[in-house]
Design a protein around this motif. Structure first.
Motif, short mmCIF file in Angstrom:
data_model
loop_
_atom_site.label_atom_id
_atom_site.label_comp_id
_atom_site.label_asym_id
_atom_site.label_seq_id
_atom_site.Cartn_x
_atom_site.Cartn_y
_atom_site.Cartn_z
N LEU A 4 0.85 -1.19 0.00
CA LEU A 4 0.00 0.00 0.00
C LEU A 4 0.89 1.23 0.00
N ILE A 5 0.63 2.15 -0.93
CA ILE A 5 1.37 3.41 -1.01
C ILE A 5 0.40 4.54 -0.73
N THR A 6 0.59 5.24 0.38
CA THR A 6 -0.24 6.41 0.65
C THR A 6 0.34 7.59 -0.12
N GLY A 7 -0.54 8.47 -0.61
CA GLY A 7 -0.06 9.58 -1.43
C GLY A 7 0.52 9.11 -2.74
N GLY A 8 0.01 8.00 -3.25
CA GLY A 8 0.61 7.37 -4.42
C GLY A 8 0.39 8.07 -5.73
N ALA A 9 -0.45 9.10 -5.76
CA ALA A 9 -0.65 9.86 -7.00
C ALA A 9 0.24 11.09 -7.07
N GLY A 10 1.03 11.33 -6.04
CA GLY A 10 1.93 12.46 -6.02
C GLY A 10 3.25 12.16 -6.71
N PHE A 11 4.18 13.06 -6.57
CA PHE A 11 5.47 12.97 -7.26
C PHE A 11 6.23 11.69 -6.90
N LEU A 29 -0.15 -3.74 -6.08
CA LEU A 29 -0.04 -2.39 -5.54
C LEU A 29 -1.41 -1.78 -5.30
N VAL A 30 -1.52 -1.10 -4.15
CA VAL A 30 -2.71 -0.33 -3.80
C VAL A 30 -2.25 1.09 -3.46
N VAL A 31 -2.98 2.06 -3.95
CA VAL A 31 -2.70 3.47 -3.66
C VAL A 31 -3.90 4.08 -2.98
N ILE A 32 -3.67 4.85 -1.93
CA ILE A 32 -4.72 5.70 -1.38
C ILE A 32 -4.28 7.15 -1.56
N ASP A 33 -5.17 7.95 -2.14
CA ASP A 33 -4.87 9.36 -2.41
C ASP A 33 -6.20 10.09 -2.58
N ASN A 34 -6.27 11.30 -2.05
CA ASN A 34 -7.51 12.07 -2.22
C ASN A 34 -7.42 13.07 -3.38
N PHE A 35 -6.28 13.08 -4.07
CA PHE A 35 -6.07 13.91 -5.27
C PHE A 35 -6.21 15.40 -4.98
N VAL A 48 -2.18 -0.77 -10.80
CA VAL A 48 -2.39 -0.37 -9.41
C VAL A 48 -3.88 -0.27 -9.14
N HIS A 49 -4.29 -0.63 -7.91
CA HIS A 49 -5.66 -0.42 -7.47
C HIS A 49 -5.71 0.86 -6.65
N VAL A 50 -6.62 1.75 -6.97
CA VAL A 50 -6.67 3.06 -6.32
C VAL A 50 -7.89 3.16 -5.41
N VAL A 51 -7.63 3.57 -4.17
CA VAL A 51 -8.69 3.90 -3.22
C VAL A 51 -8.67 5.41 -3.04
N GLU A 52 -9.75 6.09 -3.38
CA GLU A 52 -9.78 7.53 -3.25
C GLU A 52 -10.13 7.91 -1.82
N GLY A 53 -9.22 8.63 -1.19
CA GLY A 53 -9.44 9.03 0.20
C GLY A 53 -8.17 9.60 0.78
N SER A 54 -8.31 10.27 1.90
CA SER A 54 -7.20 10.91 2.59
C SER A 54 -6.69 10.01 3.72
N VAL A 55 -5.47 10.26 4.17
CA VAL A 55 -4.97 9.55 5.34
C VAL A 55 -5.68 10.01 6.61
#
Length: 321
Positions: A4-11, A29-35, A48-55
């Motif tokens: 799991l990568i938090t903030g995975g849509a960032g740099f 791979l799983v990413v959580i990011d609120n974009f 990658v599987h994306v979960v939309e949301g914040s930490v």
């Protein structure tokens, strides 16, 4: 292996997704990011599987944690100037967000958690180069929030028997780090200005120095730490002991572009430290096979990316000292 990568849509996060896809394609791979700062298109061509949301969203974190073997916690609000302007926002995202990630991992039985701290925690400590045993003295809300976050990470390892490791990032740069926002890091700002034919804005005399680390070097270390399920009882500097002033960065950029660049000097900024450099000793002991990308090569690769596409959008998790 499921990561799991938090903030995975960032740099850094999106570069890590790319790097793992290329070097460990069997990993799930799983990413959580609120974009809010990262971009969905950074992941559009990735496996990658994306979960939309914040930490800060506990429900989303619990969804993302299912069946995970390792967490790479990159979700954060970077930038010293941003934290000076909005200290509570930085604290919530960086300190409380890290605590939420650790607690969700504990509740789901995820033993291995890596988190991204920052060299900025050393703050007013004048010692160079810096070792992990040197004292910390944050001089910005961003640095204070990162020190709290790494302290929680280490405490969870000790208290709950988790395998945790807090990496102190030192001015990560590379492709994907965009320039078109108020809190952009220095190298993308320089590149963007140079390509626009505008003066490069330097705060202070330009002799302030940093241990710049190319993003693929960071990704190589993070993947190796996941593969080894590596933990450490104290923070680890993720840098290799380079020492480049801003004027030297400008010289490297001039060499890459084969032209002289105009520079404009401005007042120093509140919260900035004069010099930041790791001794690199522990990093080299733990990851002897990792050979860092040198500054000139990294600048050339980043310049190539800047010339190819959109460089002005906002990306997430800008880790800088």
């Amino acid at each position: 292996m499921k990561i799991l990568i938090t903030g995975g849509a960032g740099f850094i996060g999106s570069n890590l997704v790319r790097y793992i896809n290329e070097h460990e394609p069997r990993a799930e791979l799983v990413v959580i990011d609120n974009f809010s700062t990262g971009h969905a298109e950074n992941l559009s061509e990735r496996l990658v599987h994306v979960v939309e949301g914040s930490v800060l969203d506990e429900a989303a974190l619990h969804i993302a944690m299912e069946g995970v073997d390792s967490v790479v916690h990159l979700g954060a609000l970077g930038s010293v100037p941003r934290s000076v302007a909005r200290p509570l926002q930085s604290h919530h995202a960086n300190a409380t967000g890290t605590l939420n990630v650790l607690e969700a991992a504990r509740q789901h039985g995820v033993k291995h958690v890596l988190m991204s701290s920052s060299s900025s925690v050393y703050g007013s400590n004048p010692i160079l180069p810096k070792s992990e045993t040197d004292w910390t003295r944050p001089v910005s809300p961003y640095a204070a929030s990162k020190l709290a976050a790494e302290s929680y990470t280490i405490a969870y390892g000790r208290t709950y028997g988790m395998q945790t490791l807090a990496f102190r990032f030192f001015n990560v740069y590379g492709p994907g780090q965009r320039a078109g926002h108020a809190y952009a890091a220095v190298i993308p700002k320089f590149l963007d200005a140079a390509l626009r034919g505008e003066p490069l804005e330097v705060h202070g005399d330009g002799l302030q120095s940093r241990d710049f680390t190319y993003v693929d070097t960071v990704c190589e270390v993070l993947l190796a730490a996941c593969q080894q399920q590596l933990s450490w009882e104290s923070p680890v500097n993720l840098a290799f002991g380079s020492n480049s002033t801003l004027l030297e960065v400008i010289a490297a950029l001039e060499s890459a572009m084969d032209q002289k660049l105009a520079v404009s000097h401005h007042e120093s900024r509140t919260g900035d430290v004069r010099a930041s450099r790791s001794d690199g000793r522990l990093m080299k002991e733990l990851f002897p096979d990792v050979k860092p990308v040198d500054l000139q090569t990294g600048i050339q690769r980043t310049l190539k990316w800047f010339k190819q596409g959109d460089r002005t959008g906002v990306t997430g998790a800008q880790h800088s000292a």
